[in-house]
Design a protein around this motif. Structure first.
Motif, PDB file in Angstrom:
ATOM      1  N   GLN A   1       0.826  -1.212   0.000  1.00 57.72           N
ATOM      2  CA  GLN A   1       0.000   0.000   0.000  1.00 57.72           C
ATOM      3  C   GLN A   1       0.860   1.261   0.000  1.00 57.72           C
ATOM      4  O   GLN A   1       0.397   2.319  -0.432  1.00 57.72           O
ATOM      5  CB  GLN A   1      -0.945  -0.007   1.204  1.00 57.72           C
ATOM      6  N   ILE A   2       2.093   1.150   0.486  1.00 59.24           N
ATOM      7  CA  ILE A   2       3.003   2.297   0.391  1.00 59.24           C
ATOM      8  C   ILE A   2       3.257   2.616  -1.079  1.00 59.24           C
ATOM      9  O   ILE A   2       3.203   3.763  -1.513  1.00 59.24           O
ATOM     10  CB  ILE A   2       4.324   2.012   1.116  1.00 59.24           C
ATOM     11  N   PRO A  21      -7.116  13.143  12.291  1.00 57.47           N
ATOM     12  CA  PRO A  21      -8.472  13.031  11.749  1.00 57.47           C
ATOM     13  C   PRO A  21      -8.475  12.403  10.355  1.00 57.47           C
ATOM     14  O   PRO A  21      -7.723  12.819   9.471  1.00 57.47           O
ATOM     15  CB  PRO A  21      -8.947  14.487  11.708  1.00 57.47           C
ATOM     16  N   GLY A  22      -9.296  11.369  10.185  1.00 60.50           N
ATOM     17  CA  GLY A  22      -9.402  10.687   8.906  1.00 60.50           C
ATOM     18  C   GLY A  22      -8.545   9.447   8.792  1.00 60.50           C
ATOM     19  O   GLY A  22      -8.688   8.682   7.827  1.00 60.50           O
ATOM     20  N   SER A  23      -7.662   9.197   9.762  1.00 55.19           N
ATOM     21  CA  SER A  23      -6.742   8.066   9.627  1.00 55.19           C
ATOM     22  C   SER A  23      -7.388   6.722   9.927  1.00 55.19           C
ATOM     23  O   SER A  23      -6.741   5.686   9.776  1.00 55.19           O
ATOM     24  CB  SER A  23      -5.512   8.258  10.515  1.00 55.19           C
ATOM     25  N   ALA A  24      -8.657   6.711  10.322  1.00 53.61           N
ATOM     26  CA  ALA A  24      -9.358   5.434  10.475  1.00 53.61           C
ATOM     27  C   ALA A  24      -9.456   4.704   9.137  1.00 53.61           C
ATOM     28  O   ALA A  24      -9.598   3.483   9.094  1.00 53.61           O
ATOM     29  CB  ALA A  24     -10.759   5.651  11.062  1.00 53.61           C
ATOM     30  N   ARG A  25      -9.366   5.463   8.051  1.00 52.07           N
ATOM     31  CA  ARG A  25      -9.268   4.900   6.695  1.00 52.07           C
ATOM     32  C   ARG A  25      -7.964   5.439   6.102  1.00 52.07           C
ATOM     33  O   ARG A  25      -7.969   6.341   5.269  1.00 52.07           O
ATOM     34  CB  ARG A  25     -10.483   5.298   5.858  1.00 52.07           C
ATOM     35  N   SER A  26      -6.863   4.864   6.567  1.00 49.27           N
ATOM     36  CA  SER A  26      -5.558   5.478   6.326  1.00 49.27           C
ATOM     37  C   SER A  26      -5.157   5.477   4.859  1.00 49.27           C
ATOM     38  O   SER A  26      -4.520   6.426   4.384  1.00 49.27           O
ATOM     39  CB  SER A  26      -4.484   4.795   7.173  1.00 49.27           C
ATOM     40  N   LEU A  27      -5.494   4.440   4.098  1.00 48.71           N
ATOM     41  CA  LEU A  27      -5.124   4.407   2.682  1.00 48.71           C
ATOM     42  C   LEU A  27      -5.843   5.518   1.919  1.00 48.71           C
ATOM     43  O   LEU A  27      -5.225   6.250   1.134  1.00 48.71           O
ATOM     44  CB  LEU A  27      -5.435   3.050   2.076  1.00 48.71           C
ATOM     45  N   ASP A  28      -7.136   5.645   2.156  1.00 53.42           N
ATOM     46  CA  ASP A  28      -7.894   6.710   1.489  1.00 53.42           C
ATOM     47  C   ASP A  28      -7.353   8.082   1.879  1.00 53.42           C
ATOM     48  O   ASP A  28      -7.222   8.977   1.037  1.00 53.42           O
ATOM     49  CB  ASP A  28      -9.376   6.616   1.853  1.00 53.42           C
ATOM     50  N   LEU A  29      -7.043   8.243   3.168  1.00 55.47           N
ATOM     51  CA  LEU A  29      -6.524   9.522   3.637  1.00 55.47           C
ATOM     52  C   LEU A  29      -5.201   9.858   2.959  1.00 55.47           C
ATOM     53  O   LEU A  29      -4.987  10.991   2.503  1.00 55.47           O
ATOM     54  CB  LEU A  29      -6.338   9.499   5.151  1.00 55.47           C
ATOM     55  N   CYS A  30      -4.301   8.891   2.878  1.00 54.23           N
ATOM     56  CA  CYS A  30      -2.990   9.168   2.296  1.00 54.23           C
ATOM     57  C   CYS A  30      -3.078   9.488   0.810  1.00 54.23           C
ATOM     58  O   CYS A  30      -2.339  10.339   0.308  1.00 54.23           O
ATOM     59  CB  CYS A  30      -2.049   7.978   2.548  1.00 54.23           C
ATOM     60  N   LYS A  31      -3.970   8.830   0.105  1.00 57.03           N
ATOM     61  CA  LYS A  31      -4.172   9.175  -1.305  1.00 57.03           C
ATOM     62  C   LYS A  31      -4.740  10.591  -1.439  1.00 57.03           C
ATOM     63  O   LYS A  31      -4.346  11.344  -2.345  1.00 57.03           O
ATOM     64  CB  LYS A  31      -5.108   8.164  -1.962  1.00 57.03           C
ATOM     65  N   HIS A  86      -0.384  17.515  -1.647  1.00 54.57           N
ATOM     66  CA  HIS A  86       0.942  17.182  -2.188  1.00 54.57           C
ATOM     67  C   HIS A  86       1.880  16.728  -1.069  1.00 54.57           C
ATOM     68  O   HIS A  86       3.056  17.093  -1.043  1.00 54.57           O
ATOM     69  CB  HIS A  86       1.529  18.364  -2.955  1.00 54.57           C
ATOM     70  N   LEU A  87       1.319  15.931  -0.167  1.00 53.63           N
ATOM     71  CA  LEU A  87       2.054  15.412   0.984  1.00 53.63           C
ATOM     72  C   LEU A  87       2.008  13.891   0.958  1.00 53.63           C
ATOM     73  O   LEU A  87       0.930  13.300   0.924  1.00 53.63           O
ATOM     74  CB  LEU A  87       1.419  15.933   2.284  1.00 53.63           C
ATOM     75  N   GLY A  88       3.175  13.255   0.950  1.00 53.32           N
ATOM     76  CA  GLY A  88       3.242  11.810   0.822  1.00 53.32           C
ATOM     77  C   GLY A  88       3.570  11.111   2.129  1.00 53.32           C
ATOM     78  O   GLY A  88       4.721  11.139   2.586  1.00 53.32           O
ATOM     79  N   LEU A  89       2.578  10.476   2.749  1.00 57.32           N
ATOM     80  CA  LEU A  89       2.761   9.680   3.956  1.00 57.32           C
ATOM     81  C   LEU A  89       2.377   8.232   3.654  1.00 57.32           C
ATOM     82  O   LEU A  89       1.682   7.953   2.679  1.00 57.32           O
ATOM     83  CB  LEU A  89       1.910  10.214   5.106  1.00 57.32           C
ATOM     84  N   ALA A  90       2.816   7.316   4.500  1.00 57.92           N
ATOM     85  CA  ALA A  90       2.492   5.902   4.313  1.00 57.92           C
ATOM     86  C   ALA A  90       1.281   5.539   5.174  1.00 57.92           C
ATOM     87  O   ALA A  90       1.217   5.905   6.353  1.00 57.92           O
ATOM     88  CB  ALA A  90       3.680   5.022   4.706  1.00 57.92           C
ATOM     89  N   PHE A 106      -3.585   4.865  11.792  1.00 64.06           N
ATOM     90  CA  PHE A 106      -2.347   5.624  11.927  1.00 64.06           C
ATOM     91  C   PHE A 106      -1.747   5.865  10.545  1.00 64.06           C
ATOM     92  O   PHE A 106      -2.120   5.226   9.570  1.00 64.06           O
ATOM     93  CB  PHE A 106      -1.338   4.868  12.809  1.00 64.06           C
ATOM     94  N   VAL A 107      -0.787   6.779  10.494  1.00 63.30           N
ATOM     95  CA  VAL A 107       0.012   6.991   9.297  1.00 63.30           C
ATOM     96  C   VAL A 107       1.483   7.041   9.710  1.00 63.30           C
ATOM     97  O   VAL A 107       1.804   7.331  10.864  1.00 63.30           O
ATOM     98  CB  VAL A 107      -0.364   8.290   8.547  1.00 63.30           C
ATOM     99  N   ARG A 108       2.374   6.755   8.758  1.00 65.55           N
ATOM    100  CA  ARG A 108       3.808   6.795   9.038  1.00 65.55           C
ATOM    101  C   ARG A 108       4.457   7.940   8.278  1.00 65.55           C
ATOM    102  O   ARG A 108       4.233   8.108   7.080  1.00 65.55           O
ATOM    103  CB  ARG A 108       4.475   5.478   8.629  1.00 65.55           C
ATOM    104  N   TRP A 109       5.295   8.680   8.989  1.00 67.33           N
ATOM    105  CA  TRP A 109       6.039   9.795   8.408  1.00 67.33           C
ATOM    106  C   TRP A 109       7.527   9.523   8.637  1.00 67.33           C
ATOM    107  O   TRP A 109       7.992   9.447   9.766  1.00 67.33           O
ATOM    108  CB  TRP A 109       5.625  11.095   9.082  1.00 67.33           C
TER     109      TRP A 109
END
Length: 411
Positions: A40-41, A352-362, A369-373, A385-388
């Motif tokens: 997913q990354i 906020p929003g990280s309960a659906r982390s893949l959707d949030l990161c996209k 224009h911010l890239g997190l995992a 969660f998200v990873r930075w």
């Protein structure tokens, strides 16, 4: 349809195998491989292609190039013609240099316990291939870089996960829960400390308890210690290691890499510290996987180990500063819950929003224009969660924080 076409189709029907695939008409990989989780990354990174000015904090590497003294060593080796095959387990000078390095950190270790590999991930695969196979039971502590969970599945093993928990003290391990999962029928424990993605670091007392338990039941420990030098705790310049406690000829295999402590991600060079009884069989596996690590890269590895301590200490100093800088900045944003971890080079936090982390990161890629995992890339236990990755210039981190702040304020 002609008579001949009908005969071919009938024959294809008869060739359907036990996996439900036609031997000729459906050229699929075997089921265990098809069931592996895609990255997913990488999915988020792919979403960033073509988006201008994306800040890519999603991958686990620094934005700095490998130090010049290591690059120069590789250039000299190439100029000297170091382009041939080497011993499966690595060239003798590198194995000896690594033995001295490991001995200085964790106690007496001989070159006979060292095997050079084509990257840390290759070392993980080799370690798993050495001791686990179809039908074996494997336990892994999660959230976790997905390679460790998926590698045993490639081999036909089953994997049970024991999750860290998040609270006021950050990420912590329920030791009793882990011990309960390490039943006598367990073949192997895979544990990554300092941990990717959380930065959690196992204490020496926890390692001692787990080691004694695994000794009792004959369970192999595969210790992924590639972040051991990226450590900010109270035990000096290296994280607690199973090598501090175990003898070199018991069921402990420590995996390490040149990627993190010397910024050599693209060089693909790692090593294993393992019992000598495994080395002959490990040599066979290396032969049938990669044959050997590139000779000129191994020559550069010698220089990294022998001359790189000052650089590594400086790197860790800078990473600690970047960690503290990013934690302080993120804590000023409403809804962000973050703690400073003891190791690695990541913050694994909720917002906020990280309960659906893949959707949030996209969405962050497209709109900020911010890239997190996404946390879900590290298993179900990472969802929310998200990873930075903070292995970069603090000024770049500041730009990322302001983009995140603006994104959340617009919601």
């Amino acid at each position: 349809m002609s008579e001949s076409e009908g005969a071919v189709r009938a024959e294809l029907g008869e060739l359907t195998g036990a996996h439900g695939n036609s031997a000729i008409g459906a050229p699929n990989a075997r089921d265990a491989v098809r069931a592996l989780r895609p990255s997913q990354i990488r999915e988020v990174a792919n979403a960033g292609f073509g988006v201008p000015d994306v800040l890519p904090f999603w991958f686990g590497e620094s934005d700095r190039v490998t130090p010049a003294f290591i690059r120069d060593a590789a250039s000299r080796a190439l100029a000297d013609g170091a382009t041939f095959y080497t011993h499966n387990l690595g060239i003798a000078p590198l194995r000896s240099a690594l033995a001295r390095y490991v001995s200085a950190l964790h106690g007496e270790t001989s070159a006979d316990h060292i095997a050079v590999t084509s990257a840390g991930v290759n070392a993980l695969m080799l370690a798993a291939q050495l001791v686990a196979g179809a039908g074996d039971r494997v336990v892994a502590v999660t959230p976790l870089w997905p390679n460790l969970v998926e590698i045993p599945k490639i081999l036909g093993a089953s994997v049970e996960t024991v999750s860290l928990t998040y609270g006021e003290q950050g990420w912590t391990l329920d030791l009793d829960r882990l011990l309960a999962a390490l039943t006598p029928d367990t073949r192997m424990l895979m544990i990554n400390s300092p941990n990717n993605p959380t930065g959690w670091t196992m204490t020496r007392d926890q390692q001692r308890t787990v080691l004694e338990h695994c000794r009792k039941h004959g369970i192999w420990i595969i210790a992924d210690e590639v972040y051991e030098r990226l450590y900010y705790g109270d035990h000096g310049s290296v994280a607690p290691s199973f090598l501090d406690l175990a003898t070199r000829d018991e069921r402990v295999i420590a995996v390490n890499s040149f990627s993190k402590a010397w910024l050599m991600t693209g060089w693909r060079l790692g090593w294993l510290t393992a019992p000598t009884r495994l080395m002959d069989d490990l040599g066979k596996l290396v032969e049938y996987n990669t044959s050997c690590a590139p000779s000129f890269v191994q020559q550069a590895g010698i220089v990294a180990v022998e001359e790189g301590e000052k650089f590594t200490q400086s790197l860790v100093h800078d990473l600690r500063a970047s960690r503290d800088h990013l934690v302080s900045a993120l804590q000023t944003i409403d809804g962000v819950d973050v703690r400073a971890p003891d190791g690695a080079m990541y913050l694994f936090f909720s917002l906020p929003g990280s309960a659906r982390s893949l959707d949030l990161c996209k969405q962050l890629v497209r709109e900020a224009h911010l890239g997190l995992a996404p946390g879900s890339a590290f298993g179900a236990e990472g969802e929310g969660f998200v990873r930075w990755c903070y292995a970069c210039d603090p000024a770049r981190l500041d730009v990322g924080v302001e983009r995140l702040r603006a994104f959340l304020a617009a919601k």
